[in-house]
Design a protein around this motif. Structure first.
Motif, PDB file in Angstrom:
ATOM      1  N   SER A 214       3.621  11.966   4.815  1.00  0.00           N
ATOM      2  CA  SER A 214       2.294  12.400   5.264  1.00  0.00           C
ATOM      3  C   SER A 214       1.240  11.322   5.000  1.00  0.00           C
ATOM      4  CB  SER A 214       1.902  13.716   4.584  1.00  0.00           C
ATOM      5  OG  SER A 214       1.718  13.530   3.197  1.00  0.00           O
ATOM      6  N   ARG A 215       1.364  10.607   3.860  1.00  0.00           N
ATOM      7  CA  ARG A 215       0.396   9.533   3.556  1.00  0.00           C
ATOM      8  C   ARG A 215       0.584   8.345   4.515  1.00  0.00           C
ATOM      9  NH1 ARG A 215      -1.421  10.085  -1.941  1.00  0.00           N
ATOM     10  NH2 ARG A 215      -2.191  12.208  -2.016  1.00  0.00           N
ATOM     11  N   ILE A 216       1.851   8.016   4.796  1.00  0.00           N
ATOM     12  CA  ILE A 216       2.126   6.934   5.760  1.00  0.00           C
ATOM     13  C   ILE A 216       1.495   7.290   7.104  1.00  0.00           C
ATOM     14  CG2 ILE A 216       3.950   5.832   7.139  1.00  0.00           C
ATOM     15  CD1 ILE A 216       5.763   6.162   4.592  1.00  0.00           C
ATOM     16  N   ASN A 217       1.745   8.530   7.554  1.00  0.00           N
ATOM     17  CA  ASN A 217       1.226   8.946   8.851  1.00  0.00           C
ATOM     18  C   ASN A 217      -0.300   8.972   8.866  1.00  0.00           C
ATOM     19  OD1 ASN A 217       3.758   9.151   9.905  1.00  0.00           O
ATOM     20  ND2 ASN A 217       3.927  11.356   9.658  1.00  0.00           N
TER      21      ASN A 217
ATOM     22  N   SER B 174      -9.068   4.407   5.591  1.00  0.00           N
ATOM     23  CA  SER B 174      -7.725   4.112   5.083  1.00  0.00           C
ATOM     24  C   SER B 174      -7.743   2.729   4.437  1.00  0.00           C
ATOM     25  CB  SER B 174      -6.720   4.154   6.242  1.00  0.00           C
ATOM     26  OG  SER B 174      -5.588   3.376   5.965  1.00  0.00           O
ATOM     27  N   ILE B 175      -6.988   2.575   3.362  1.00  0.00           N
ATOM     28  CA  ILE B 175      -6.898   1.271   2.683  1.00  0.00           C
ATOM     29  C   ILE B 175      -6.340   0.221   3.641  1.00  0.00           C
ATOM     30  CG2 ILE B 175      -5.707   0.002   0.833  1.00  0.00           C
ATOM     31  CD1 ILE B 175      -7.831   1.759  -0.312  1.00  0.00           C
ATOM     32  N   LEU B 176      -5.355   0.610   4.457  1.00  0.00           N
ATOM     33  CA  LEU B 176      -4.708  -0.324   5.391  1.00  0.00           C
ATOM     34  C   LEU B 176      -5.728  -0.916   6.363  1.00  0.00           C
ATOM     35  CD1 LEU B 176      -2.047  -1.539   6.610  1.00  0.00           C
ATOM     36  CD2 LEU B 176      -1.994   0.465   8.104  1.00  0.00           C
TER      37      LEU B 176
ATOM     38  N   ILE C 108       0.882  -1.166   0.000  1.00  0.00           N
ATOM     39  CA  ILE C 108       0.000   0.000   0.000  1.00  0.00           C
ATOM     40  C   ILE C 108       0.920   1.217   0.000  1.00  0.00           C
ATOM     41  CG2 ILE C 108      -1.835   1.242   1.208  1.00  0.00           C
ATOM     42  CD1 ILE C 108      -2.472  -1.468   2.626  1.00  0.00           C
ATOM     43  N   TYR C 109       0.974   1.892  -1.138  1.00  0.00           N
ATOM     44  CA  TYR C 109       1.879   3.034  -1.306  1.00  0.00           C
ATOM     45  C   TYR C 109       1.050   4.275  -1.632  1.00  0.00           C
ATOM     46  CZ  TYR C 109       5.505   6.025  -3.355  1.00  0.00           C
ATOM     47  OH  TYR C 109       6.336   7.087  -3.646  1.00  0.00           O
ATOM     48  N   GLN C 110       1.149   5.290  -0.793  1.00  0.00           N
ATOM     49  CA  GLN C 110       0.386   6.528  -0.962  1.00  0.00           C
ATOM     50  C   GLN C 110      -1.110   6.243  -1.149  1.00  0.00           C
ATOM     51  OE1 GLN C 110       1.885   9.874  -2.866  1.00  0.00           O
ATOM     52  NE2 GLN C 110       4.030   9.332  -2.721  1.00  0.00           N
ATOM     53  N   GLU C 111      -1.630   5.350  -0.290  1.00  0.00           N
ATOM     54  CA  GLU C 111      -3.059   5.004  -0.261  1.00  0.00           C
ATOM     55  C   GLU C 111      -3.552   4.322  -1.541  1.00  0.00           C
ATOM     56  OE1 GLU C 111      -5.667   5.366   2.443  1.00  0.00           O
ATOM     57  OE2 GLU C 111      -3.661   4.983   3.203  1.00  0.00           O
ATOM     58  N   ASN C 112      -2.630   3.696  -2.277  1.00  0.00           N
ATOM     59  CA  ASN C 112      -2.993   2.878  -3.429  1.00  0.00           C
ATOM     60  C   ASN C 112      -2.415   1.479  -3.254  1.00  0.00           C
ATOM     61  OD1 ASN C 112      -4.385   4.817  -5.198  1.00  0.00           O
ATOM     62  ND2 ASN C 112      -2.411   5.846  -5.283  1.00  0.00           N
TER      63      ASN C 112
ATOM     64  N   SER D 234       6.253   2.076   2.101  1.00  0.00           N
ATOM     65  CA  SER D 234       4.929   1.488   1.885  1.00  0.00           C
ATOM     66  C   SER D 234       4.676   0.425   2.948  1.00  0.00           C
ATOM     67  CB  SER D 234       4.864   0.851   0.495  1.00  0.00           C
ATOM     68  OG  SER D 234       5.748  -0.258   0.435  1.00  0.00           O
ATOM     69  N   HIS D 235       3.396   0.101   3.136  1.00  0.00           N
ATOM     70  CA  HIS D 235       3.014  -1.035   3.974  1.00  0.00           C
ATOM     71  C   HIS D 235       2.978  -2.276   3.071  1.00  0.00           C
ATOM     72  CE1 HIS D 235       1.748   2.114   6.685  1.00  0.00           C
ATOM     73  NE2 HIS D 235       0.785   2.503   5.874  1.00  0.00           N
TER      74      HIS D 235
END
Length: 349
Positions: free
Chosen positions: A266-269, A297-299, A147-151, A213-214
């Motif tokens: 900022s997206r990770i946070n 959040s996608i996560l 999951i990178y920048q909410e994608n 990314s996650h």
């Protein structure tokens, strides 16, 4: 309850030269103490040492007489073995590595060239155990995403952006995700290494090789066996999710770097703040009317079942021995997580 294990990492090479003060101590195998440093201005409001209790506290900072040293095998013994048993017995399982940037999450989960991490050890032992089962029809599938920048991106595919959807039972799934049948640990490791090569990493002030990314590796195990006691065919289907989160970090960690690093931070946070909010609501034992913002959040949407549903879940909270603020934040986050109770069922037909 979600099982929480804390691991204290050793000093990094660039930290050793400065001879920093170690701010944490483990006085029992379930108790960790965090002290404000003598010259730490930010920690003045916390005059006294703070103690936190968890399922297990692992000391990897140094080798000393009074505290057992925790290597990669110790992590596997404390977390991996239990997850293996759960998976083989038909329970959904999940291991989440959480902590600040540079706290040792990816090393704990993936390992290094010299030492295997939790994921390779679990994959090897899983096939070893499955091969011991005679009279069973077994199928193992593997998928690997980031999951990178909410994608969502498929680390084993062509790098296309994928959509997250929900099925009729309100379970999130990823549309067009590649799942591979694997028959042994070598095949699984080959796919894992291919995925790791595609994962997004970059340098920040805190870490030369920071995960931006996650990542979620999902191993799905299907077993069919004949039960002589009931004279019927029993099917067990379980999935094991191994989650390596991107590191939480203050803006200063990417300050002065290019805009992409700052945007990533900022997206990770954002996704970690949403995860924290969801875990806080779940830890307060919400009723059926409570709205839990999984879809913010996608996560959290993809981990909905693991953090608030049908899954035996463990969190490995990795902490730095010298960063007071970030370690305090991680330990508080881990304490909240340890209060969550999941309703777990065997996936059996």
């Amino acid at each position: 309850s979600i099982k929480v294990v804390v691991r204290v990492r050793p000093l990094l090479e660039r930290e050793i030269e400065k001879s920093p003060e170690c701010l944490v101590d483990i006085d029992t195998d379930k108790s960790i103490v965090l002290r404000p440093g003598g010259d730490l201005l930010k920690a003045r409001k916390y005059r006294e040492a703070q103690r936190f209790m968890f399922s297990k506290c692992l000391w990897s900072y140094d080798r000393r007489a009074n505290v057992p040293y925790a290597d990669q095998n110790t992590v596997f013994t404390e977390v991996g073995l239990e997850m293996l048993e759960n998976t083989l017995n038909g329970y959904n399982s999940c291991v989440i590595a959480y902590g600040q940037t540079g706290s040792g999450k990816t090393y704990t989960m993936m390992g290094s060239d010299e030492e295997d991490g939790l994921i390779p050890m679990v994959c090897r032992q899983l096939f070893k155990r499955l091969n011991q089962q005679v009279d069973s029809k077994i199928q193992v599938k593997v998928s690997f995403i980031e999951i990178y920048q909410e994608n969502v991106f498929d680390l084993l595919g062509r790098g296309n952006k994928l959509r997250v959807r929900e099925n009729s039972e309100r379970v999130a799934f990823i549309e067009n995700l590649n799942e591979y049948n694997v028959s042994d640990s070598q095949e699984t490791m080959r796919l894992l290494n291919k995925g790791l090569e595609n994962r997004t990493t970059a340098e920040t002030h805190l870490n030369k090789q920071s995960s931006r990314s996650h990542s979620i590796l999902t191993v799905t195990v299907s077993q069919e066996k004949f039960d002589p006691a009931t004279g019927s065919l029993v099917k067990l289907k379980s999935n094991l999710k191994l989650v390596d989160l991107a590191g939480s970090e203050k803006f200063v960690a990417s300050d002065g770097l290019d805009k992409i690093r700052q945007q990533e931070g900022s997206r990770i946070n954002k996704s970690l703040v949403t995860l924290g909010r969801v875990l806080t609501i779940l830890s307060e034992k919400p009723n059926q009317k409570t709205v839990v913002p999984y879809r913010d959040s996608i996560l959290t949407w993809l981990l909905k079942d693991n953090i608030g549903g049908n899954s035996k879940t463990s969190m490995i909270a990795c902490v730095s021995p010298i960063d007071y603020d970030e370690t305090l934040s991680t330990l508080r986050f881990a304490t909240t997580t340890s209060k969550i109770e999941n309703q777990v069922l065997i996936n059996k037909e």
